[in-house]
Design a protein around this motif. Structure first.
Motif, PDB file in Angstrom:
ATOM      1  N   SER A 209       0.790  -1.236   0.000  1.00  4.78           N
ATOM      2  CA  SER A 209       0.000   0.000   0.000  1.00  4.78           C
ATOM      3  C   SER A 209       0.822   1.285   0.000  1.00  4.78           C
ATOM      4  CB  SER A 209      -0.943   0.007   1.209  1.00  4.78           C
ATOM      5  OG  SER A 209      -0.217  -0.103   2.410  1.00  4.78           O
ATOM      6  N   ILE A 210       2.094   1.244   0.384  1.00  5.93           N
ATOM      7  CA  ILE A 210       2.853   2.495   0.518  1.00  5.93           C
ATOM      8  C   ILE A 210       3.026   3.186  -0.838  1.00  5.93           C
ATOM      9  CG2 ILE A 210       5.145   3.427   1.038  1.00  5.93           C
ATOM     10  CD1 ILE A 210       5.344   1.475   3.348  1.00  5.93           C
ATOM     11  N   ALA A 211       3.549   2.466  -1.834  1.00  4.23           N
ATOM     12  CA  ALA A 211       3.777   3.094  -3.142  1.00  4.23           C
ATOM     13  C   ALA A 211       2.464   3.485  -3.800  1.00  4.23           C
ATOM     14  CB  ALA A 211       4.561   2.137  -4.040  1.00  4.23           C
ATOM     15  N   ALA A 212       1.446   2.607  -3.682  1.00  9.41           N
ATOM     16  CA  ALA A 212       0.152   2.925  -4.288  1.00  9.41           C
ATOM     17  C   ALA A 212      -0.495   4.126  -3.611  1.00  9.41           C
ATOM     18  CB  ALA A 212      -0.757   1.705  -4.205  1.00  9.41           C
ATOM     19  N   SER A 213      -0.317   4.260  -2.291  1.00  8.87           N
ATOM     20  CA  SER A 213      -0.867   5.422  -1.578  1.00  8.87           C
ATOM     21  C   SER A 213      -0.247   6.715  -2.097  1.00  8.87           C
ATOM     22  CB  SER A 213      -0.600   5.287  -0.076  1.00  8.87           C
ATOM     23  OG  SER A 213      -1.289   4.195   0.467  1.00  8.87           O
ATOM     24  N   ALA A 214       1.057   6.684  -2.372  1.00 11.73           N
ATOM     25  CA  ALA A 214       1.723   7.876  -2.900  1.00 11.73           C
ATOM     26  C   ALA A 214       1.157   8.253  -4.268  1.00 11.73           C
ATOM     27  CB  ALA A 214       3.234   7.627  -2.990  1.00 11.73           C
ATOM     28  N   SER A 215       0.926   7.252  -5.117  1.00  7.65           N
ATOM     29  CA  SER A 215       0.378   7.534  -6.448  1.00  7.65           C
ATOM     30  C   SER A 215      -1.035   8.097  -6.357  1.00  7.65           C
ATOM     31  CB  SER A 215       0.377   6.261  -7.298  1.00  7.65           C
ATOM     32  OG  SER A 215       1.683   5.781  -7.506  1.00  7.65           O
ATOM     33  N   ILE A 216      -1.888   7.464  -5.545  1.00  9.86           N
ATOM     34  CA  ILE A 216      -3.276   7.912  -5.429  1.00  9.86           C
ATOM     35  C   ILE A 216      -3.347   9.291  -4.770  1.00  9.86           C
ATOM     36  CG2 ILE A 216      -5.498   7.392  -4.384  1.00  9.86           C
ATOM     37  CD1 ILE A 216      -4.865   5.613  -6.700  1.00  9.86           C
ATOM     38  N   ALA A 217      -2.457   9.573  -3.800  1.00 10.31           N
ATOM     39  CA  ALA A 217      -2.458  10.883  -3.146  1.00 10.31           C
ATOM     40  C   ALA A 217      -2.166  12.000  -4.158  1.00 10.31           C
ATOM     41  CB  ALA A 217      -1.429  10.899  -2.017  1.00 10.31           C
ATOM     42  N   ARG A 218      -1.266  11.743  -5.105  1.00  7.84           N
ATOM     43  CA  ARG A 218      -0.963  12.744  -6.141  1.00  7.84           C
ATOM     44  C   ARG A 218      -2.207  13.003  -7.009  1.00  7.84           C
ATOM     45  NH1 ARG A 218       4.477  13.357  -7.577  1.00  7.84           N
ATOM     46  NH2 ARG A 218       3.971  13.375  -9.799  1.00  7.84           N
ATOM     47  N   ILE A 219      -2.915  11.929  -7.368  1.00  8.48           N
ATOM     48  CA  ILE A 219      -4.127  12.089  -8.176  1.00  8.48           C
ATOM     49  C   ILE A 219      -5.217  12.788  -7.374  1.00  8.48           C
ATOM     50  CG2 ILE A 219      -5.941  10.802  -9.373  1.00  8.48           C
ATOM     51  CD1 ILE A 219      -3.799   8.625  -9.900  1.00  8.48           C
ATOM     52  N   ALA A 220      -5.363  12.385  -6.094  1.00  6.61           N
ATOM     53  CA  ALA A 220      -6.383  13.005  -5.237  1.00  6.61           C
ATOM     54  C   ALA A 220      -6.127  14.500  -5.071  1.00  6.61           C
ATOM     55  CB  ALA A 220      -6.400  12.312  -3.879  1.00  6.61           C
ATOM     56  N   ARG A 221      -4.864  14.895  -4.957  1.00  6.06           N
ATOM     57  CA  ARG A 221      -4.549  16.321  -4.818  1.00  6.06           C
ATOM     58  C   ARG A 221      -4.959  17.099  -6.061  1.00  6.06           C
ATOM     59  NH1 ARG A 221      -0.261  18.969  -6.887  1.00  6.06           N
ATOM     60  NH2 ARG A 221       0.040  21.084  -6.122  1.00  6.06           N
ATOM     61  N   ILE A 222      -4.651  16.547  -7.235  1.00  2.80           N
ATOM     62  CA  ILE A 222      -5.004  17.235  -8.479  1.00  2.80           C
ATOM     63  C   ILE A 222      -6.521  17.364  -8.615  1.00  2.80           C
ATOM     64  CG2 ILE A 222      -4.917  17.054 -10.996  1.00  2.80           C
ATOM     65  CD1 ILE A 222      -2.194  15.668 -10.657  1.00  2.80           C
ATOM     66  N   GLU A 223      -7.243  16.274  -8.312  1.00  2.00           N
ATOM     67  CA  GLU A 223      -8.696  16.317  -8.389  1.00  2.00           C
ATOM     68  C   GLU A 223      -9.268  17.299  -7.372  1.00  2.00           C
ATOM     69  OE1 GLU A 223     -10.838  14.821 -10.505  1.00  2.00           O
ATOM     70  OE2 GLU A 223      -9.016  14.305 -11.617  1.00  2.00           O
ATOM     71  N   ALA A 224      -8.680  17.337  -6.177  1.00  2.00           N
ATOM     72  CA  ALA A 224      -9.161  18.260  -5.143  1.00  2.00           C
ATOM     73  C   ALA A 224      -8.933  19.712  -5.555  1.00  2.00           C
ATOM     74  CB  ALA A 224      -8.452  17.966  -3.818  1.00  2.00           C
ATOM     75  N   LEU A 225      -7.773  20.000  -6.158  1.00  2.00           N
ATOM     76  CA  LEU A 225      -7.503  21.373  -6.609  1.00  2.00           C
ATOM     77  C   LEU A 225      -8.530  21.807  -7.649  1.00  2.00           C
ATOM     78  CD1 LEU A 225      -3.587  21.411  -6.901  1.00  2.00           C
ATOM     79  CD2 LEU A 225      -5.011  22.706  -5.290  1.00  2.00           C
ATOM     80  N   ALA A 226      -8.868  20.896  -8.579  1.00  2.00           N
ATOM     81  CA  ALA A 226      -9.852  21.233  -9.600  1.00  2.00           C
ATOM     82  C   ALA A 226     -11.230  21.446  -8.981  1.00  2.00           C
ATOM     83  CB  ALA A 226      -9.905  20.115 -10.647  1.00  2.00           C
ATOM     84  N   THR A 227     -11.574  20.593  -8.003  1.00  2.00           N
ATOM     85  CA  THR A 227     -12.890  20.700  -7.365  1.00  2.00           C
ATOM     86  C   THR A 227     -12.992  21.969  -6.525  1.00  2.00           C
ATOM     87  OG1 THR A 227     -13.034  18.290  -7.288  1.00  2.00           O
ATOM     88  CG2 THR A 227     -14.506  19.522  -5.837  1.00  2.00           C
ATOM     89  N   LEU A 228     -11.924  22.301  -5.798  1.00  2.00           N
ATOM     90  CA  LEU A 228     -11.952  23.501  -4.939  1.00  2.00           C
ATOM     91  C   LEU A 228     -12.099  24.779  -5.743  1.00  2.00           C
ATOM     92  CD1 LEU A 228      -9.165  22.540  -2.351  1.00  2.00           C
ATOM     93  CD2 LEU A 228     -11.650  22.552  -1.995  1.00  2.00           C
ATOM     94  N   GLY A 229     -11.752  24.730  -7.034  1.00  2.00           N
ATOM     95  CA  GLY A 229     -11.896  25.911  -7.878  1.00  2.00           C
ATOM     96  C   GLY A 229     -13.229  26.013  -8.577  1.00  2.00           C
ATOM     97  N   ASP A 230     -14.107  25.008  -8.400  1.00  2.00           N
ATOM     98  CA  ASP A 230     -15.414  25.033  -9.053  1.00  2.00           C
ATOM     99  C   ASP A 230     -16.317  26.097  -8.431  1.00  2.00           C
ATOM    100  OD1 ASP A 230     -14.766  23.102 -10.859  1.00  2.00           O
ATOM    101  OD2 ASP A 230     -15.643  21.445  -9.720  1.00  2.00           O
TER     102      ASP A 230
END
Length: 337
Positions: A209-230
């Motif tokens: 889970s460690i490496a996969a968590s790092a990958s998903i966290a990067r995607i989650a951050r990008i999606e969150a930035l886009a959502t916070l700007g809506d």
């Protein structure tokens, strides 16, 4: 998708028109099932041909160099390996249609029995790792997005992207070896092999889970930035709603669509990569049996387990597609347009 329709500005999706075949949902599911069946047939055929193209006599290799020739020949006839290749292929496909995944060339044990015994351990490891990934990666990605929104805290953003990119590039089996050295051999805190009490799950789950968590966290951050700007999030803020309500009621559900899609796809990859992790931790799952069969040149087990792994991954991908279409109906419409 948002739970508050008064502040949502997401574009409306036109209602799907029904076709004479039952509507876009039926077309969507039929197309997905056909793709999965075609992919399964390709994998089955490739596994069948690759093992036979590898050369050598698998029965002789399985029974040993000292086995009597009459015994080897009898085993070949029992397994149908004395038949022409096309006959073996047709018999293999007909056996699969009857639910017969084959048998061990060495012990004669049915693959279905092996799968029934070892599948729970493999699914436990994959499911626990997936839950840990979501619990760690999604809140971490949202937190860093809030922290760095609008170009603030540039140093934190650079550190987050750099560290997560480095961790995500580390193979799971290598992380497993490092965890064993640190927490098992050096600190004597956790067991390094086997499946026993709750503590035996910690290192294998961490390795997966460690490496996969790092990958998903990067995607989650990008999606969150886009959502916070809506617009609907800015509207919610303008109403002076509490920050927790804005982030967890309005932003979090809308950032989950892409995150869960990537995460679900990654679950299939985790099941496959778990083969090596199971071997590192001597975990009694399908991966350990798969590696052991390859080492022993037991092609009957290898062929059957390759098919089982393919079926697991294709099923996960199909479920992810269905869940995504339920979360975002535009996916269904695009598939059927």
């Amino acid at each position: 998708m948002t739970t508050d329709t008064t502040v949502s500005s997401a574009p409306a999706v036109a209602a799907p028109s029904r076709s004479r075949h039952g509507g876009p949902w039926v077309v969507f599911l039929v197309r997905r099932l056909i793709r999965s069946l075609v992919a399964m047939w390709v994998i089955v055929t490739a596994a069948f041909l690759v093992l036979r193209a590898a050369g050598g006599d698998p029965v002789r290799a399985a029974l040993g160099a000292t086995a009597d020739e009459s015994v080897v020949q009898a085993r070949r006839e029992q397994l149908g390996l004395d038949q022409p290749l096309i006959v073996q292929y047709v018999d293999y496909l007909l056996g699969l249609l009857r639910g017969d995944l084959g048998a061990s060339l060495i012990t004669g044990r049915e693959v279905t029995d092996l799968v029934a015994q070892r599948m729970p351990a493999t699914l436990e490891l994959a499911a626990l790792s997936f839950v840990v990934i979501l619990l760690v990666a999604v809140p971490l990605g949202l937190f860093v997005a809030i922290l760095t929104q609008g170009g603030r805290r540039r140093g934190a953003e650079v550190a987050f992207t750099g560290v997560t990119a480095f961790i995500a590039a580390i193979p799971e089996y290598l992380l497993g070896v490092v965890l064993i050295i640190v927490f098992g051999i050096t600190a004597h805190l956790l067991p390094v092999a086997g499946r026993g009490g709750p503590e035996s799950y910690i290192l294998p789950v961490a390795a997966m889970s460690i490496a996969a968590s790092a990958s998903i966290a990067r995607i989650a951050r990008i999606e969150a930035l886009a959502t916070l700007g809506d617009d609907y999030v800015r509207t919610a803020r303008s109403k002076r709603l509490p920050a927790a309500l804005v982030y967890f009621r309005h932003a979090l559900p809308n950032m989950l669509t892409a995150t869960l899609t990537i995460g679900g796809t990654m679950l299939g990859t985790m099941v496959a990569s778990g083969v090596l992790v199971e071997q590192v931790f001597n975990w009694p799952g399908l991966g350990t049996a798969f590696v052991g069969a390859i080492t022993a040149k037991d092609y009957g087990i290898v062929q059957g387990l390759a098919l089982v792994y393919a079926a697991i991954i294709l099923t996960i991908n199909l479920i992810v597609d269905i869940v995504l279409s339920l979360l975002d109906r535009r996916t269904t419409l695009m598939e059927t347009s």
